[in-house]
Scaffold this motif. Structure first.
Motif, PDB file in Angstrom:
ATOM      1  N   ASN A  40       0.949  -1.103  -0.006  1.00 38.44           N
ATOM      2  CA  ASN A  40      -0.099   0.023  -0.045  1.00 38.44           C
ATOM      3  C   ASN A  40       0.850   1.290   0.058  1.00 38.44           C
ATOM      4  N   PHE A  41       1.907   1.267   0.974  1.00 35.33           N
ATOM      5  CA  PHE A  41       2.793   2.311   0.933  1.00 35.33           C
ATOM      6  C   PHE A  41       3.480   2.578  -0.675  1.00 35.33           C
ATOM      7  N   ILE A  42       3.913   1.644  -1.026  1.00 37.92           N
ATOM      8  CA  ILE A  42       4.638   1.616  -2.462  1.00 37.92           C
ATOM      9  C   ILE A  42       3.519   2.388  -3.540  1.00 37.92           C
ATOM     10  N   SER A  43       2.111   1.751  -3.383  1.00 41.89           N
ATOM     11  CA  SER A  43       1.199   2.346  -4.176  1.00 41.89           C
ATOM     12  C   SER A  43       1.009   3.518  -4.333  1.00 41.89           C
ATOM     13  N   LEU A  44       1.294   4.218  -3.155  1.00 36.69           N
ATOM     14  CA  LEU A  44       0.779   5.817  -2.836  1.00 36.69           C
ATOM     15  C   LEU A  44       2.100   6.600  -3.047  1.00 36.69           C
ATOM     16  N   SER A  45       3.339   6.158  -3.468  1.00 33.49           N
ATOM     17  CA  SER A  45       4.573   6.715  -3.409  1.00 33.49           C
ATOM     18  C   SER A  45       4.940   7.262  -4.850  1.00 33.49           C
ATOM     19  N   PRO A  46       4.962   8.498  -5.082  1.00 33.81           N
ATOM     20  CA  PRO A  46       5.326   9.042  -6.462  1.00 33.81           C
ATOM     21  C   PRO A  46       6.811   9.361  -6.381  1.00 33.81           C
ATOM     22  N   LEU A  47       7.735   9.308  -5.245  1.00 29.29           N
ATOM     23  CA  LEU A  47       8.894   9.575  -5.300  1.00 29.29           C
ATOM     24  C   LEU A  47       9.716   8.454  -4.523  1.00 29.29           C
ATOM     25  N   LEU A  48      10.955   7.914  -5.006  1.00 33.29           N
ATOM     26  CA  LEU A  48      11.856   7.313  -4.309  1.00 33.29           C
ATOM     27  C   LEU A  48      13.177   7.661  -4.583  1.00 33.29           C
ATOM     28  N   PRO A  63      17.388   9.992  -7.621  1.00 37.40           N
ATOM     29  CA  PRO A  63      15.825  10.243  -7.173  1.00 37.40           C
ATOM     30  C   PRO A  63      15.051   9.653  -8.710  1.00 37.40           C
ATOM     31  N   ARG A  64      14.011   8.807  -8.264  1.00 37.30           N
ATOM     32  CA  ARG A  64      12.900   8.166  -9.269  1.00 37.30           C
ATOM     33  C   ARG A  64      11.658   8.772  -9.118  1.00 37.30           C
ATOM     34  N   GLY A  65      11.059   9.520  -9.927  1.00 40.63           N
ATOM     35  CA  GLY A  65       9.812  10.181  -9.551  1.00 40.63           C
ATOM     36  C   GLY A  65       8.849   9.885 -10.776  1.00 40.63           C
ATOM     37  N   ASP A  66       7.662   9.418 -10.497  1.00 38.59           N
ATOM     38  CA  ASP A  66       6.702   9.101 -11.375  1.00 38.59           C
ATOM     39  C   ASP A  66       5.180   9.038 -10.697  1.00 38.59           C
ATOM     40  N   ALA A  67       4.160   8.726 -11.268  1.00 37.34           N
ATOM     41  CA  ALA A  67       2.788   8.670 -10.734  1.00 37.34           C
ATOM     42  C   ALA A  67       2.695   7.606  -9.643  1.00 37.34           C
ATOM     43  N   PRO A  68       2.016   7.844  -8.831  1.00 31.69           N
ATOM     44  CA  PRO A  68       1.709   6.766  -7.779  1.00 31.69           C
ATOM     45  C   PRO A  68       1.355   5.326  -8.580  1.00 31.69           C
ATOM     46  N   VAL A 102      21.274  -3.164  -3.289  1.00 29.19           N
ATOM     47  CA  VAL A 102      20.600  -1.539  -3.505  1.00 29.19           C
ATOM     48  C   VAL A 102      19.875  -1.376  -2.239  1.00 29.19           C
ATOM     49  N   GLY A 103      19.740   0.002  -1.985  1.00 28.52           N
ATOM     50  CA  GLY A 103      18.883   0.493  -0.837  1.00 28.52           C
ATOM     51  C   GLY A 103      17.910   1.493  -1.578  1.00 28.52           C
ATOM     52  N   ILE A 104      16.583   1.441  -1.077  1.00 28.09           N
ATOM     53  CA  ILE A 104      15.526   2.337  -1.550  1.00 28.09           C
ATOM     54  C   ILE A 104      14.894   2.927  -0.476  1.00 28.09           C
ATOM     55  N   ILE A 105      14.446   4.310  -0.576  1.00 31.00           N
ATOM     56  CA  ILE A 105      13.645   4.967   0.402  1.00 31.00           C
ATOM     57  C   ILE A 105      12.457   5.370  -0.388  1.00 31.00           C
ATOM     58  N   PHE A 106      11.351   4.972  -0.191  1.00 33.05           N
ATOM     59  CA  PHE A 106       9.949   5.405  -0.542  1.00 33.05           C
ATOM     60  C   PHE A 106       9.293   6.637   0.130  1.00 33.05           C
ATOM     61  N   ILE A 107       8.760   7.554  -0.402  1.00 32.47           N
ATOM     62  CA  ILE A 107       8.389   8.775  -0.003  1.00 32.47           C
ATOM     63  C   ILE A 107       6.903   9.104  -0.398  1.00 32.47           C
ATOM     64  N   ILE A 108       6.050   9.280   0.545  1.00 33.53           N
ATOM     65  CA  ILE A 108       4.776   9.669   0.156  1.00 33.53           C
ATOM     66  C   ILE A 108       4.609  11.406   0.779  1.00 33.53           C
ATOM     67  N   PRO A 109       4.203  12.094  -0.107  1.00 31.78           N
ATOM     68  CA  PRO A 109       3.971  13.748   0.160  1.00 31.78           C
ATOM     69  C   PRO A 109       3.286  13.578   1.433  1.00 31.78           C
ATOM     70  N   GLY A 110       3.605  14.529   2.190  1.00 34.29           N
ATOM     71  CA  GLY A 110       2.651  14.807   3.428  1.00 34.29           C
ATOM     72  C   GLY A 110       3.021  13.922   4.630  1.00 34.29           C
ATOM     73  N   LEU A 111       3.376  12.773   4.213  1.00 32.61           N
ATOM     74  CA  LEU A 111       3.727  11.762   5.441  1.00 32.61           C
ATOM     75  C   LEU A 111       5.444  11.885   5.764  1.00 32.61           C
TER      76      LEU A 111
END
Length: 210
Positions: A40-48, A63-68, A102-111
């Motif tokens: 669910n977190f990944i599905s809402l993340s537009p930026l990693l 940085p990798r940005g795309d639509a959620p 690899v290491g990845i950080i997923f970000i959700i705007p506002g969270l």
């Protein structure tokens, strides 16, 4: 050039003496698969942010940005990040070829909490998977497949300290770095003036996002 750092710690014990040990919650929060919460977190993340390094340890964070929803979860152990058009340096891809960790950080705007995932990556060209990641009717040429080894929530302290989601903390627009000027100075060539670079960036952003 002399090293300006005079008090360098060289052992974990020295660091632990100063910082201590993680709590039981922190020690136990790591899981080994993509459960429903991670998905669910990944599905809402537009930026990693994707961290890689080569066989010599030289590092890169991209940085990798795309639509959620653009990152595809295949199953509880595998996900795929689309490789959209970029500057063709392919730093991440070259590193993965020589060192797949690899290491990845997923970000959700506002969270303010983030999702961290560590694992083993592969450069893939599976057409059926790439078809699932079309954007603007364009399919990515490649993808980064990741075999997940660790997942855990990272606390919000960094985002709280930075205030990054609070617009009142943002710098005034007229104080922001002038990127075409920076690039022109770094390239240091009469061929690449500030205006040439500005137009090139604008065209890239308008016409070559996908």
């Amino acid at each position: 050039m002399n090293n300006p750092f005079k008090e360098i710690l060289t052992s974990e014990d020295d660091i632990r003496d100063l910082l201590g040990y993680p709590s039981e919650l922190v020690k136990k929060k790591v899981i080994k698969c993509l459960d429903i919460h991670c998905r669910n977190f990944i599905s809402l993340s537009p930026l990693l942010f994707l961290a890689t390094s080569d066989e010599q340890g030289f590092c890169d964070v991209s940085p990798r940005g795309d639509a959620p929803g653009s990152v595809i979860v295949i199953d509880e152990k595998h996900l795929v990040i689309p490789e959209r058009p970029g500057n063709r340096r392919i730093d991440s891809l070259r590193n993965i070829l020589s060192n797949p960790r690899v290491g990845i950080i997923f970000i959700i705007p506002g969270l303010e909490e983030t999702l961290r995932i560590n694992g083993q990556a592969f450069v893939i060209k599976d057409e059926k998977i790439l078809d699932l990641m079309k954007a603007k009717d364009k399919k990515p040429t490649l993808g980064i497949g990741v075999k997940v080894e660790e997942c855990f929530i990272h606390c919000a302290k960094a985002f709280k300290r930075s205030g990054v989601w609070e617009s009142k903390s943002w710098p005034e627009e007229n104080t922001l770095p002038l990127i075409p000027t920076i690039l022109s100075d770094h390239v240091n060539s009469t061929e690449f003036t500030v205006e040439v670079i500005r137009k090139g960036l604008q065209e890239s952003y308008e016409k070559r996002l996908y």
